[in-house]
Design a protein around this motif. Structure first.
Motif, short mmCIF file in Angstrom:
data_model
loop_
_atom_site.label_atom_id
_atom_site.label_comp_id
_atom_site.label_asym_id
_atom_site.label_seq_id
_atom_site.Cartn_x
_atom_site.Cartn_y
_atom_site.Cartn_z
N ASN A 1 0.85 -1.19 0.00
CA ASN A 1 0.00 0.00 0.00
C ASN A 1 0.89 1.25 0.00
O ASN A 1 2.10 1.14 0.15
N ASP A 2 0.26 2.40 -0.15
CA ASP A 2 1.03 3.64 -0.26
C ASP A 2 1.75 4.04 1.02
O ASP A 2 2.76 4.72 0.98
N SER A 3 1.24 3.62 2.18
CA SER A 3 1.83 4.10 3.44
C SER A 3 2.86 3.17 4.06
O SER A 3 3.60 3.57 4.95
N ASN A 4 2.97 1.94 3.59
CA ASN A 4 3.98 1.01 4.09
C ASN A 4 5.21 1.15 3.19
O ASN A 4 5.28 0.54 2.13
N VAL A 5 6.17 1.95 3.63
CA VAL A 5 7.33 2.27 2.80
C VAL A 5 8.59 1.65 3.38
O VAL A 5 8.82 1.71 4.59
N GLN A 6 9.39 1.04 2.49
CA GLN A 6 10.61 0.35 2.89
C GLN A 6 11.77 0.81 2.02
O GLN A 6 11.57 1.44 0.99
N LYS A 7 12.97 0.41 2.40
CA LYS A 7 14.13 0.71 1.56
C LYS A 7 14.00 -0.05 0.25
O LYS A 7 13.33 -1.08 0.18
N SER A 8 14.63 0.48 -0.77
CA SER A 8 14.58 -0.12 -2.09
C SER A 8 15.97 -0.43 -2.59
O SER A 8 16.87 0.41 -2.49
N ASP A 9 16.13 -1.62 -3.15
CA ASP A 9 17.40 -2.02 -3.75
C ASP A 9 17.32 -2.07 -5.27
O ASP A 9 18.21 -2.61 -5.92
N ILE A 10 16.25 -1.52 -5.84
CA ILE A 10 16.09 -1.60 -7.30
C ILE A 10 17.21 -0.82 -7.98
O ILE A 10 17.56 0.29 -7.55
N PRO A 11 17.81 -1.40 -9.01
CA PRO A 11 18.85 -0.68 -9.75
C PRO A 11 18.27 0.54 -10.47
O PRO A 11 17.09 0.57 -10.81
N THR A 12 19.09 1.54 -10.72
CA THR A 12 18.63 2.72 -11.45
C THR A 12 18.78 2.57 -12.96
O THR A 12 18.11 3.27 -13.71
N ASP A 13 19.62 1.65 -13.41
CA ASP A 13 19.77 1.36 -14.84
C ASP A 13 18.46 0.76 -15.35
O ASP A 13 17.99 -0.25 -14.80
N PRO A 14 17.80 1.36 -16.36
CA PRO A 14 16.49 0.89 -16.79
C PRO A 14 16.39 -0.60 -17.11
O PRO A 14 15.47 -1.27 -16.61
N PRO A 15 17.29 -1.20 -17.91
CA PRO A 15 17.16 -2.64 -18.15
C PRO A 15 17.24 -3.47 -16.86
O PRO A 15 16.46 -4.42 -16.66
N GLU A 16 18.15 -3.10 -15.97
CA GLU A 16 18.27 -3.84 -14.71
C GLU A 16 17.07 -3.59 -13.80
O GLU A 16 16.65 -4.48 -13.06
N ALA A 17 16.51 -2.39 -13.84
CA ALA A 17 15.31 -2.09 -13.05
C ALA A 17 14.13 -2.93 -13.52
O ALA A 17 13.37 -3.47 -12.70
N VAL A 18 13.96 -3.07 -14.83
CA VAL A 18 12.88 -3.90 -15.37
C VAL A 18 13.07 -5.35 -14.94
O VAL A 18 12.13 -6.00 -14.48
N ARG A 19 14.27 -5.84 -15.07
CA ARG A 19 14.55 -7.22 -14.65
C ARG A 19 14.28 -7.41 -13.15
O ARG A 19 13.70 -8.40 -12.73
N PHE A 20 14.74 -6.47 -12.35
CA PHE A 20 14.57 -6.56 -10.89
C PHE A 20 13.09 -6.57 -10.52
O PHE A 20 12.64 -7.42 -9.75
N ALA A 21 12.32 -5.64 -11.08
CA ALA A 21 10.89 -5.54 -10.74
C ALA A 21 10.12 -6.76 -11.24
O ALA A 21 9.23 -7.26 -10.53
N LEU A 22 10.44 -7.24 -12.42
CA LEU A 22 9.74 -8.43 -12.93
C LEU A 22 10.13 -9.68 -12.15
O LEU A 22 9.29 -10.55 -11.92
N GLN A 23 11.36 -9.78 -11.71
CA GLN A 23 11.74 -10.91 -10.86
C GLN A 23 11.04 -10.81 -9.51
O GLN A 23 10.59 -11.82 -8.95
N PHE A 24 10.93 -9.61 -8.97
CA PHE A 24 10.19 -9.37 -7.73
C PHE A 24 8.74 -9.85 -7.90
O PHE A 24 8.21 -10.57 -7.06
N ALA A 25 8.11 -9.46 -9.02
CA ALA A 25 6.73 -9.88 -9.30
C ALA A 25 6.63 -11.39 -9.46
O ALA A 25 5.72 -12.03 -8.92
N LYS A 26 7.57 -11.96 -10.19
CA LYS A 26 7.56 -13.41 -10.44
C LYS A 26 7.67 -14.17 -9.12
O LYS A 26 6.95 -15.15 -8.89
N THR A 27 8.54 -13.72 -8.25
CA THR A 27 8.70 -14.37 -6.95
C THR A 27 7.41 -14.30 -6.15
O THR A 27 6.97 -15.29 -5.56
N LEU A 28 6.78 -13.14 -6.14
CA LEU A 28 5.52 -13.00 -5.41
C LEU A 28 4.42 -13.84 -6.05
O LEU A 28 3.68 -14.54 -5.36
#
Length: 129
Positions: A91-118
């Protein structure tokens, strides 16, 4: 400022994550990735502020949750170790540290792997017989 190469990111999403990605669409600075559970992730990069991003996984219509990686420097998240980078978790109010890369290709991979795991950890109902 150079725009993000959405064509390359579209290829990453549709080929490397074909087991969970069902569709990919692009606009001027956004990539929308539709996942196998009918949720979607919008990957957005600012065209005016160098390095600004927000990658939002919309799941409210599926189970009431959202996940968003972003780096908007909101002062109320200043206590987060990775500030201004942070993750809105479920939700919008539960905020945590983020390790997502700033490089766009790596960010897409990171977020999609995060989604896949969930997605693979969510119990699925048994098929109807």
């Amino acid at each position: 400022m150079e725009a993000v190469d959405l064509t390359a990111l579209r290829t990453i999403a549709s080929t490397e994550f074909s087991d969970i990605v069902v569709a990919v669409a692009t606009t001027e600075n956004k990539l929308r990735v539709v996942l196998s559970d009918a949720s979607y992730i919008d990957f957005w990069w600012s065209l005016t502020i160098e390095g600004r991003y927000a990658h939002h996984w919309e799941r409210r219509h599926v189970d009431g949750t959202i996940f968003r990686f972003d780096n908007a420097p909101h002062s109320k998240w200043r206590h987060i170790r990775s500030f201004p980078h942070h993750l809105h978790y479920q939700n919008d109010s539960n905020v945590q540290k983020s390790d997502i890369p700033t490089d766009p290709p790596e960010a897409v991979r990171f977020a999609l792997q995060f989604a896949k795991t969930l997605l693979t950890s969510i119990p699925r109902p048994p098929p109807n017989h």
